[in-house]
Design a protein around this motif. Structure first.
Motif: not given
Ligand SMILES: Cc1ncc(COP(=O)(O)O)c(C=O)c1O
Length: 439
Positions: A279-300
């Motif tokens: 976990l959590p990669w068991k639920f992360t199939a394929g190339t994820p939204n990498i930039l969106g993920t980083i931007l989302s955490s930085q938005a927090i």
């Protein structure tokens, strides 16, 4: 209250003169995130798929984004956070992951105030998917009080029984603005006596936090809920990332929603057997939204700064841990700000006698949105006139179709204004006075 003067300058849309009052749909992106995006494309590379410096750096930033997200909602660790495209996909993921656990005669309880995202997947499961396998599962819908906008907890209690596998409920309604009493709802789900596969005797609880997490303090540990979903495009990040929080013991047992690359344990694929990643990669199939993920955490992190240190960077682009007390202070501050805004909106709109305002009568237990209809006037016409006056509203059912039909609105539509941290009292007055003018 939030020092809006210090933060409004960071939003290109506000600087361009727009009065942004449709935030329950999506919020605006600040320049800090746009600049971060520019920086990220220099080291642009995939994650978990390379030995280059860029790939390693991007992987580190991507993975640590999960820590920020977990800390923000009080989750034990990144293992509890699964990222999808949006809240809708996160709910579908729960539905598909649990699908094989449903037994003939089970039921699902949802409410009349749900966004379609938290109703239609359960409808599809009960009406279209499970019957194909000879399994009949019923969905039941909880009523709400049309005067106060409050969820009918007695009705909820009467619907939840020993065959209720899961209760699916919004934390806050995107039409009524109602903030639901999650502790009471949790107690009802807990008391069902439903026998889960792990031996627990209770119904699972899924909270749609799309209108809650961006606006209030949420602590999944305190609430002890099983599943929480929300989208980052409602809290300063660009479109494309939604989160699912789930208890680790559930995620360990649940089937993956998506199968494929990167969700498998390294090298553990053979013609006979496939083993899944941790976990959590068991639920992360394929190339994820990498930039969106980083931007989302930085938005927090930026949201924390906007609330606690406007104009300064104590959290944004640092690895400072998000302590519970600081998250609480930041989110309480945002909630207070939004209560002032919605209080003013209710006051001005409440004076317009031809308006029908939906949801709680006071700011106390509602979020910063207000939906209304006007006798003999189409909400679409009002929204169009507002737009001509430079006010951004939303007319329609806001995907809360069940609730609009519950009021027997024809067409099932209302006009909605919604505010966020960068709105000041002037925005609210301008928007509400424009409504007065339009009608
Ligand atoms: C309460 C609620 N649930 C779910 C959603 C769906 O969010 P998304 O479109 O990001 O999946 C929304 C968005 O409007 C919402 O307000």
């Amino acid at each position: 209250m939030i020092d809006t003067k210090k933060i409004r300058k960071f939003f290109p849309a506000i600087k361009a003169g727009r009065i942004i009052t449709n935030n329950a749909a999506s919020t605006q992106v600040p320049v800090q995130l746009l600049e971060l995006l520019k920086k990220l494309v220099v080291q642009y590379d995939n994650v978990h798929r390379g030995q280059s410096h860029s790939s390693i750096l991007t992987t580190e930033e991507f993975e640590s984004s999960y820590d920020t997200i977990a800390q923000f909602i009080g989750a034990p660790s990144r293992k509890n956070i699964i990222l999808y495209r949006n809240a809708t996909e996160a709910i579908n993921a729960v539905m598909y992951s649990l699908m094989t656990e449903f037994k003939d005669g089970d039921n699902i309880v949802t409410t009349f105030m749900e966004h379609n995202s938290n109703y239609v997947p359960w409808y599809g499961l009960c009406k279209e998917i499970l019957p194909k396998f000879g399994i009949n599962v019923e969905y039941k819908i909880v009523k709400f009080d049309t005067e106060t906008g409050a969820l009918d907890l007695d009705h909820l209690k009467s619907l939840v029984d020993q065959r209720t596998k899961i209760v699916c409920c919004s934390g806050a309604s995107n039409f009524l603005g109602t903030i639901n009493p999650l502790k009471e709802i949790k107690a009802i789900a807990d008391s069902s006596g439903y026998l889960q596969p792990n031996g627990d005797k209770r119904s699972y609880l899924l909270i749609d936090g799309s209108q809650l997490v961006p606006n209030t303090y949420v602590d999944v540990g305190e609430l002890d809920i099983d599943f929480l979903v929300w989208s980052f495009h409602k809290m300063l990040a660009p479109f494309g990332v939604g989160a699912l929080y789930a208890k680790e013991e559930l995620l360990l047992k649940m089937r993956p929603f998506l199968y494929g690359g990167d969700m498998i344990a390294e090298g553990m694929v053979s013609p006979e057997k496939v083993a899944y990643n941790s976990l959590p990669w068991k639920f992360t199939a394929g190339t994820p939204n990498i930039l969106g993920t980083i931007l989302s955490s930085q938005a927090i992190r930026l949201l924390m700064d906007f609330s606690l240190n406007p104009g300064k960077q104590k959290y944004f682009m640092t690895d400072k841990k998000l302590e519970r007390k600081d998250v609480k202070k930041a989110m309480d501050n945002i909630e207070v700000h939004e209560k002032i805004l919605i209080g003013e909106a209710l006051k001005i709109l409440g004076d317009i006698s031809s308006l029908n305002i939906y949801g709680p009568k006071t700011a106390a237990n509602r979020t910063a949105l207000v939906a209304f209809t006007c006798k003999n006037k189409s909400p679409f016409e009002i929204a169009e006139k507002l737009s001509n006056l430079g006010i951004e509203s939303r007319a329609g059912c806001h995907c809360a179709t069940l609730a609009h039909r519950y009021y027997e609105l024809n067409p099932p539509a209302s006009c909605r204004l919604s505010f966020y941290i960068y709105n000041d009292i002037e925005d609210v007055r301008k928007a509400c006075l424009a409504v007065k003018k339009c009608i």
